[in-house]
Design an enzyme around this catalytic site. Sequence first.
Site, PDB file in Angstrom:
ATOM      1  N   CYS A 198      44.517  47.373  46.108  1.00 41.62           N
ATOM      2  CA  CYS A 198      43.758  48.131  45.112  1.00 41.62           C
ATOM      3  C   CYS A 198      42.265  47.792  45.171  1.00 41.62           C
ATOM      4  O   CYS A 198      41.411  48.669  45.025  1.00 41.62           O
ATOM      5  CB  CYS A 198      44.288  47.854  43.714  1.00 41.62           C
ATOM      6  SG  CYS A 198      46.014  48.289  43.484  1.00 41.62           S
ATOM      7  N   THR A 199      41.962  46.532  45.381  1.00 45.21           N
ATOM      8  CA  THR A 199      40.563  46.108  45.466  1.00 45.21           C
ATOM      9  C   THR A 199      39.867  46.797  46.634  1.00 45.21           C
ATOM     10  O   THR A 199      38.725  47.258  46.511  1.00 45.21           O
ATOM     11  CB  THR A 199      40.481  44.582  45.609  1.00 45.21           C
ATOM     12  OG1 THR A 199      41.072  43.977  44.445  1.00 45.21           O
ATOM     13  CG2 THR A 199      39.039  44.106  45.744  1.00 45.21           C
TER      14      THR A 199
END
Length: 232
Positions: free
Chosen positions: A57-58
């Site tokens: 996600c980052t």
Amino acid sequence: MIAAVRPSISTMPGLTIGDTIPDLELETTHGKIKIHDYVGDSFCIIFSHPADFTPVCTTELGGMAKCMPEFQKSGVKLLGVSCDDVESHKEWIKDVESFTPGSHVRYPIAADPKREAIKQLNMVDPDEKDAEGKPLPSRALHIVGPDRKVKASMLYPASTGRSMEEVVRVVQSLQLAAKYMVATPVNWKPGDPVVISPGVSDEEAKRMFPQGFEVKDLPSKKGYLRFTQIES
């Protein structure tokens, strides 16, 4: 005879292409928003993430941020969704921008700690749960048109990061299709020829596409595969 069984609410299909996006009120890193007001007269990409401070996600949030100038040029808005709270999102953004140099997360990220929004947006992962056993968002993405209807959806497992190039490509294809009576063929990318929709007659095509078009000669001798060049 086997009796027909009506599906329960939990097994009914969720939000999909052609459906109107629900007008949810959300707390975000940019304050409170209502989805329909936020979409306005634009295309909007609404994308969910399983959780803050997670590796894939980052990388994705940074990828979206790097593509934002391209989206802004096309008048496309972004809205992220994650189940953690707004303060967590704001701290997470620092990691995102640090990992992806040159990225600035200027789009809002909505909080959904009660998991109500992800259910209505059809973004619940059926298998992933947090430490308390609550459902987590899937890696889902809806491209919403100015009419507030879903134009395209993408769904990935938590283990697979999305291709930002593909997201950009699909948005540009949708915008071309909305403006002209065309569709984009296999592996199309901006600048490539497009195909004229079957509902457009050759006479109409001559008026609509003064630059001309090429009809491919096929064994069937049906002149349905017509290519033309449009500046995207």
